[in-house]
Design an enzyme around this catalytic site. Structure first.
Site, PDB file in Angstrom:
ATOM      1  CB  SER A  62      -0.947   0.090   1.055  1.00  0.00           C
ATOM      2  OG  SER A  62      -0.178   0.028   2.402  1.00  0.00           O
ATOM      3  CE  LYS A  99      -2.780   2.070   4.253  1.00  0.00           C
ATOM      4  NZ  LYS A  99      -2.050   0.834   4.902  1.00  0.00           N
TER       5      LYS A  99
END
Lengths: 142, 425
Positions: A62, A99
């Site tokens: 990701s 993230k």
């Protein structure tokens, strides 16, 4: 409770790698050979607050466009405050995730991979910053 | 300058370490089990709320484990030691002087700090820093003596409004708190002593503080009269920053499986000797006395398992830190106390009678100490074992160690093993 403290994690024990100031010359022994100018410690490069620093393994892609790949080791410093734009490891709904933290205009977590949608953070989410990612370690050979 | 101490204590330390890298476990009842998964040695807040008591044997909780109502972990000392070291290092950065009191407690010397900042504010900043940097919650109790700071810490734990920090420098606050607590809460007053004090009419901590020191000295000892002085704000116990030299080293464990063969027992003893000697060398000491002990389980069924326990002590001719010296003696000692036909549950060794390296005087009629290259060899062995995680061992230790500890529910070594790092997606 009585327990023997075994010592610091290996993380905190510096590993010294000599850095030579001169090129190696074949043949005649160089008089500079004895002058090891400095020893470089990779911990010094990556870790500023050893007691607050934890290593975390990455799983998944990701964050690939940010240069964080599957299997990488993240150096996470908990003493650094997470701000808008920080790459963080966080516990989101009982699972660790890496993230980018986005606080403006709305609070959300951004992946760096076009196939992932931003994750909005609402009141209902259980969200806690674990620490700020300060370095990424990737082994190329061994 | 008036002395000032703080006691910093980690809340539910072992259980907190277990949840640190498991966000999915937050808020769930957890217990940590002793060596060999025998009994409960630590509980999370939620497990305490379930009414789980310290020391409860694991088998009594089996139903709760099976129902998933309670989670159990084996003691992961590598993890706890690493997290503890991080807490202590951080405290050292925050306070002028630190005494590591146990794996989850430390005394700080805060003398003079109140001139720069309000104590309560300082306490909160310590708490906040440890929470952010390591993820462990601590309570901070501050007072003019170590004994009072322990009480302040107790108050910080019990009294939730305090937000984990209690400043007990104020005399009236001290007396108010002491009147509420039973005398057994005082640092250094065990259950036997508190029963004795109760008989003397001393029930609360305040009763003890108001007792005359000479009466206490006469009834108990000078140690307790010092406690009375400390409770009255007179600091008698200083920060101990240099750990006192150990008087003995014990290496002992309960076995994962019962041992019935002498060869296995010999292997186990050899392993304990090797660990104890390694510790001895780390402390730069030599020992002259060796004790070996073995026993069966005191808890098992008498009909099936006969009870037997024995120990034996001997002195070496010279103090030594050489594993080989102790191994050869231990073999002879085991021969003397070993009895066939028992199912042994525990064994151990103890080294005592310590000397600093090179201090021991050889008696005129004693044989000279052996001159083999002992120190060099032992240093090499310790270095290799420290670097590669136990690779070189003495043949008598055995290679398989079938008897070693049972730790079926061990969590990963998140901070000390590359293969065990926490994972983020």
């Amino acid at each position: 409770m009585s327990v023997e403290i075994l010592g610091q994690a290996e993380l905190n024990q510096p590993t010294f790698i000599p850095l030579y100031g001169d090129l190696i010359s074949a043949g005649f022994p160089s008089p500079a050979q004895d002058y090891v100018e400095q020893t470089l410690d990779l911990n010094e490069l990556c870790i500023r607050h050893p007691a607050a620093t934890f290593l975390v393994r990455v799983s998944g892609d990701s964050m690939k466009d940010k240069g964080i790949l599957d299997g990488d080791v993240l150096v996470v410093d908990r003493s650094v405050n997470a701000v808008h734009g920080s790459v963080i490891v966080a516990a989101l709904n009982r699972e660790f995730t890496v993230k980018e933290l986005c606080l403006k205009p709305v609070k959300q977590l951004l992946a760096h991979n076009k196939t992932y949608q931003p994750i909005p953070l609402t009141e209902r989410d259980e969200f806690e910053v674990f620490g700020v990612v300060v370095s990424v370690v990737r082994k190329m050979v061994y | 300058m008036n002395p000032c101490f703080a006691l910093v204590d980690c809340n539910n330390f072992y259980a907190s370490c277990e949840t640190l890298f498991r966000p999915d476990l937050r808020g769930r009842p957890i217990v940590v089990l002793s060596n060999n998964d025998g009994c409960v040695v630590a509980r999370s807040k939620e497990a305490k709320a379930l009414g789980i008591k310290m020391g409860v044997p694991a088998f009594e909780l089996k139903q709760l484990f099976e129902d998933g109502a309670l989670l159990a972990y084996s003691s992961n000392y590598a993890l706890y030691a690493d997290i503890s070291a991080r807490v202590m290092t951080t405290l050292e950065m925050l306070a002028p002087a630190v005494e590591v009191y146990s794996i989850d407690e430390a005394f700080l010397d805060l003398t003079g700090v109140s001139h720069c900042t309000a104590l309560e504010r300082f306490g909160h900043s310590v708490r906040q820093t440890i929470l952010q940097n390591i993820g462990i919650t601590v309570c901070v109790g501050m007072a003019p003596t170590k004994t009072l700071s322990k009480l302040a810490n107790h108050a910080a734990k019990k009294w939730h409004k305090a937000g984990g920090v209690v400043d007990l420098t104020d005399k009236t606050r001290q007396r108010k708190l002491m009147a509420l607590l039973p005398v057994g809460e005082v640092w250094g007053i065990g259950s036997k002593l508190s029963a004795r004090l109760n008989k003397l009419g001393i029930h609360t901590v305040l009763d003890l503080a108001d007792a005359s020191p000479s009466f206490i000295k006469q009834q108990c000892s000078v140690v307790e009269s010092r406690i009375v002085a400390e409770l009255n704000g007179e600091s008698c116990l200083a920060l101990e920053q240099v750990a006192p030299t150990k008087k003995q080293i014990i290496s002992s464990r309960a076995f994962g499986e019962r041992i019935t063969s002498k060869e296995m027992m010999h292997e186990a003893i050899a392993e304990y000797i090797s660990r104890a000697c390694q510790k001895l060398r780390k402390e730069k000491q030599q020992a002259k006395q060796l004790t070996v002990f073995i026993r069966t389980s005191p808890f098992s069924d008498r009909q099936r398992d006969q009870y037997y326990a024995n120990s034996i002590t001997t002195a070496l001719t010279h103090p030594s830190a050489d594993t080989r010296d102790f191994l050869s003696v231990a073999t002879k000692l085991l021969d003397k106390i070993w009895k066939d036909g028992y199912r042994y549950a525990k064994a151990g060794v103890m080294l005592a009678d310590f000397y600093d390296e090179g201090v021991y005087q050889v008696d005129l009629f004693e044989p000279a100490p052996p001159a083999y290259q002992s120190k060099a060899l032992m240093t090499v062995i310790d270095t290799i074992n420290a670097k590669s995680g136990r690779k070189v061992w003495f043949a008598s230790q055995g290679a398989s160690q079938a008897w070693s500890m049972k730790r079926a529910m061990l969590s990963p070594q998140y901070t000390t093993k590359w293969t065990d790092l926490p994972v983020a997606k």
